[in-house]
Motif scaffolding. Structure first.
Motif, PDB file in Angstrom:
ATOM      1  N   GLN A 136      -7.480  -1.323  -5.124  1.00 33.14           N
ATOM      2  CA  GLN A 136      -6.435  -1.184  -6.127  1.00 33.14           C
ATOM      3  C   GLN A 136      -6.519  -2.286  -7.171  1.00 33.14           C
ATOM      4  O   GLN A 136      -6.278  -2.060  -8.356  1.00 33.14           O
ATOM      5  N   HIS A 192      -7.137   4.560 -13.316  1.00 37.54           N
ATOM      6  CA  HIS A 192      -6.285   3.378 -13.259  1.00 37.54           C
ATOM      7  C   HIS A 192      -5.992   2.957 -14.685  1.00 37.54           C
ATOM      8  O   HIS A 192      -6.797   2.271 -15.315  1.00 37.54           O
ATOM      9  N   THR A 247      -5.204   4.822  -8.457  1.00 33.16           N
ATOM     10  CA  THR A 247      -5.652   3.490  -8.855  1.00 33.16           C
ATOM     11  C   THR A 247      -6.546   2.837  -7.805  1.00 33.16           C
ATOM     12  O   THR A 247      -7.170   1.812  -8.085  1.00 33.16           O
TER      13      THR A 247
END
Length: 338
Positions: A19, A78, A116
């Motif tokens: 992430q 993302h 993400t």
């Protein structure tokens, strides 16, 4: 361990979790505890889609081009401005021999983790998406790790409807959990007519709370009243703290923020009673603004980040949709509008 949390997929910078990474390896060959999904549809989170649409003045072709650019550069969806992504549905293609996820090839699934952190390849240039809605038909592959979360799609819901529910399923589950911590709470939801907001209101009401939905205009107010999940409905600009507090009236025991625009932190705090709880479910939230705003208001409130995961959250949200037909109608109307 590194494979189970996806560290082996991180290309840049090395040493962080997926992430937090700038770029992931989205190649389709799987490791022993990974799962490869053939992508059918992406669901961009509301904050990300709004930012992209506003940036490009509603030009769907430009939005589509930027989504492709982001995925191509980062190996995941993302959004670098909002920091958010969304989720997807697809069909399981291959399951590694050590995968603990409990799915098999051919299962139609929704990923219950954010885009993400999901390695993603788009192979069709999103040619069937007009760039004007949160849901994007897509072809490509996605990779799930050993510690990912995935749900098999229910047979009685259209895939698009299931995706919309799964996208926000953490909100009603956490709302239900927090309501149980108080006796006869008053729950206020900013953005009560939206996806997460309407489910949060339904969960709170079923748990015995008095519910108030704050919406932005009369059309949303009419929709929310028809859904029957709010004891009170009021109109206010969630970015205006004084207006929000006036609309709420009696301070809330629990305030849930489900608005996909920045600047809603202070209104939520101002509308919450001492000893109460504010749950931020919007990816547009500025957590420094929330923390410093609470300090500046001398507000004795607990502030929670809705992280999107509560055990059993997907099943809980789908059950709510089945039990409250008017909320299902809200979702279906939104999908039809998109």
């Amino acid at each position: 361990m590194t494979s189970s949390v996806g560290v082996d997929r991180v290309l840049e910078p090395v040493g962080v979790l997926p992430q937090a990474a700038w770029r992931l390896d989205a190649s389709p060959a799987i490791r022993e505890d990974e799962v490869r999904v053939r992508v059918e549809r992406l669901n961009l989170d509301a904050a990300s889609f709004r930012q992209l649409s506003e940036k490009h003045g509603g030009d769907g072709d430009a939005v589509r081009a930027e989504v492709l650019e982001i995925v191509g550069a980062r190996g995941k969806m993302h959004n670098p401005v909002t920091g958010s992504g969304g989720m997807l549905i697809g069909v399981v293609e291959e399951v590694g021999p050590s995968s603990p996820l409990g799915v098999k090839a051919g299962d139609r699934v929704a990923t219950l983790v954010s885009l993400t952190l999901t390695p993603l390849r788009i192979t069709d240039a999103l040619r069937n998406w007009d760039g004007r809605s949160e849901q994007a038909p897509a072809e490509g592959t996605a990779i799930l790790f050993g510690r990912s979360i995935v749900g098999v799609l229910p047979d009685d819901l259209a895939p698009e409807l299931a995706l919309a529910v799964y996208d926000v399923c953490g909100a009603p589950a956490l709302t239900d959990r927090i309501v149980a911590e108080y006796e006869h709470p008053r729950v206020v939801v900013l953005g009560g007519a939206g996806k997460s907001g309407s489910l949060a209101l339904a969960a709170a009401r079923m748990a015995g709370a008095r519910t108030v939905g704050i919406v932005r205009n009369t059309d949303e107010a009419d929709l929310l009243r028809a859904a029957g999940v709010a004891d009170e409905v009021a109109i206010a600009d969630a970015r205006n703290p004084v207006e929000v507090a006036a609309a709420v009236g009696e301070p809330a025991t629990i305030t849930v923020v489900c608005v996909d625009v920045p600047g809603c932190e202070h209104g939520a705090i101002l509308a919450t009673a001492p000893g109460g709880t504010v749950i931020f479910f919007s990816m547009a939230t500025s957590f420094p603004a929330a923390a410093l705003g609470a300090e500046g208001l001398a507000a004795d409130v607990t502030m929670l980040i809705g992280n999107g995961y509560v055990p059993g959250h997907a099943e809980f949200a789908v059950d709510l949709l089945r039990r409250v037909p008017a909320v299902r109608s809200l979702f279906e109307a939104r999908l039809a509008g998109d």
